[in-house]
Design an enzyme around this catalytic site. Structure first.
Site, short mmCIF file in Angstrom:
data_model
loop_
_atom_site.label_atom_id
_atom_site.label_comp_id
_atom_site.label_asym_id
_atom_site.label_seq_id
_atom_site.Cartn_x
_atom_site.Cartn_y
_atom_site.Cartn_z
N LYS A 208 48.78 41.12 37.07
CA LYS A 208 49.27 42.38 36.48
C LYS A 208 50.75 42.60 36.85
O LYS A 208 51.31 41.88 37.67
CB LYS A 208 48.43 43.55 36.96
CG LYS A 208 46.93 43.34 36.81
CD LYS A 208 46.36 43.84 35.50
CE LYS A 208 44.96 43.30 35.32
NZ LYS A 208 44.09 44.05 34.44
C1 PLP Z 1 42.66 44.06 34.55
C2 PLP Z 1 41.91 45.00 33.71
C3 PLP Z 1 41.00 45.90 34.28
C4 PLP Z 1 40.70 45.99 35.76
O1 PLP Z 1 40.41 44.80 36.32
P1 PLP Z 1 40.10 44.63 37.90
O2 PLP Z 1 40.04 43.15 38.02
O3 PLP Z 1 38.83 45.31 38.18
O4 PLP Z 1 41.24 45.24 38.67
C5 PLP Z 1 40.37 46.80 33.45
N1 PLP Z 1 40.61 46.82 32.13
C6 PLP Z 1 41.48 45.98 31.55
C7 PLP Z 1 41.72 46.09 30.08
C8 PLP Z 1 42.14 45.03 32.32
O5 PLP Z 1 42.98 44.16 31.74
#
Ligand code: PLP
Length: 394
Positions: A208
């Site tokens: 991210k």
């Molecule tokens: C990354 C992401 C999440 C959260 O992911 P975690 O791995 O739990 O931090 C939730 N929704 C979307 C659309 C994502 O891309």
């Protein structure tokens, strides 16, 4: 059998500095590895950045979304409108509470919820009878479901059309959850992504925009919801509860101090991190131009600032994506289909009876989308290598 060689470019990489590493090491010099000053500092920084009354650090984006679902009182028998073109977590958090996701197809340009179809679906569902039944899955939906929420996703770093979603949520008295896990720093008509619903959530997995290893952050202006979510993330302890007294059924969704310290350090560099990602996206846009058989990502006019998360191209309808991915792997270029539609995941097909053809735009994007290697630390030369390999492989 085609054989792939070890990647010459990683699929994604975190962007870490010595200051980031020092911030984590400094926590190890203290006795506070959890529930300490760093989480408070990280949350305060998020409140300032977002202009939010409350920010709550959690140990994943999924945990954050789950707490929003609980705070919105979404539960068994509830129908929540959401998108099948997303990472599975945005749907799974509804299933955790035995609510029924009601999928609406997406805009072919952006991959975000098609708001006209959301309006039509809400109209049909509130009308009841046969028009409501047409909107529900073939099986697994409650007999007398109650409309109770819209969960929108800002896909690939681009906000959904939140003015319309907000108007519909108000009209139908529905809680509005913004999954902004892919869109930290993005802007919609000049407003900050994450603050466009009643509750917003960010995720900090290593691919991210900023990372804490694992982690997430909820933002909201709702005082009561914030108090409830703080209790639920901390094993259901209400204010005044002692360590072993628990007013509510809660979870351990706490973010630890090492993660929070890394988050503070990364968040200070958000502008720089976003600029570097924008630069890599600009190199891609330049180098991909004129390569036949592929389309570059598209942006809506309401996206006044994109925050690049992944770089997903679309192959033309006639191109065999799997064969293309194989040829790229032989050249050391990792790529990934993005997203595989949620309604066609095995557990969703089994539970709700979804079939190919149910959400054609999502399926088309899912069949043609290909994420290229992407991160803020990619060099111009690496982008060039990926594009050369693409040109040669098509
Ligand atoms: C990354 C992401 C999440 C959260 O992911 P975690 O791995 O739990 O931090 C939730 N929704 C979307 C659309 C994502 O891309």
């Amino acid at each position: 059998m085609s054989k792939s060689i070890p990647p010459i470019v990683p699929m994604s990489s975190p962007d870490l500095t010595d200051a980031d590493r020092q911030a984590v090491m400094a926590v190890l010099e203290t006795p506070n590895l959890s529930i300490g000053p760093k989480i408070q500092e990280f949350e305060a920084a998020f409140c300032r950045l977002m202009g939010a009354r409350h920010a709550m650090g959690v140990n994943s984006g999924t945990a954050g979304l789950h707490l929003c679902v609980r705070a919105a009182s979404i539960g068994a028998g509830d129908l929540v409108l959401t998108t099948p073109f997303s990472f599975v977590a945005s749907t799974n958090v509804l299933l955790f509470e035995n609510a029924t996701p009601v999928f609406v197809d997406v805009d072919p340009r952006t991959g975000n919820l098609d708001v006209q179809q959301v309006a039509a679906a809400l109209h049909d569902l509130s009308a009841g009878g046969e028009s409501a039944r047409r909107r529900l899955p073939r099986k697994g939906a409650p007999d007398r479901g109650r409309l109770n929420g819209i969960l929108g996703v800002d896909v690939f770093g681009q906000p959904a059309d939140w003015d319309v979603l907000r108007r519909l949520a108000t009209e139908y008295h529905l809680p509005l959850i913004e999954d902004s896990c892919e869109a930290l720093g993005a802007q919609y008509k000049g407003r900050t992504a994450g603050m466009l619903g009643d509750y917003g959530v960010f995720g900090f997995y290593p691919n991210k925009q900023i990372t804490t290893g694992e982690g997430g952050m909820i933002v909201t202006n709702d005082d009561a919801a914030a108090a409830q979510m703080r209790a639920l993330r901390n094993q259901g302890r209400a204010p005044g509860d002692t360590w072993l007294s628990h007013t509510f059924l809660g979870y351990n969704y706490r973010m630890d101090e090492l993660s929070a310290a890394l988050g503070i350090s990364q968040l200070q560099r958000l502008e720089e991190l976003m600029h570097k990602r924008q630069q890599v996206a600009d190199w891609y846009a330049r180098d991909l131009k004129g390569i036949p058989g592929i389309e570059a990502p598209q942006y809506a006019s309401s996206t006044t600032r994109a925050s690049w998360f992944v770089y997903v191209i679309r192959v033309a309808s006639g191109v065999d994506r799997q064969a293309l991915a194989g040829r790229l792997a032989e050249r050391g270029i990792p790529v990934r289909p993005y997203f595989l539609p949620i309604h066609l995941q095995p557990y969703m097909v089994e539970r709700f009876g979804y079939q190919t053809g149910d959400f054609p735009v999502t399926e088309d994007l899912g069949a043609r989308g290909l994420a290229l290697p992407f991160s803020g630390v990619m060099t111009e030369e690496q982008v060039g290598l990926v594009c050369q390999a693409l040109r040669a492989s098509l």
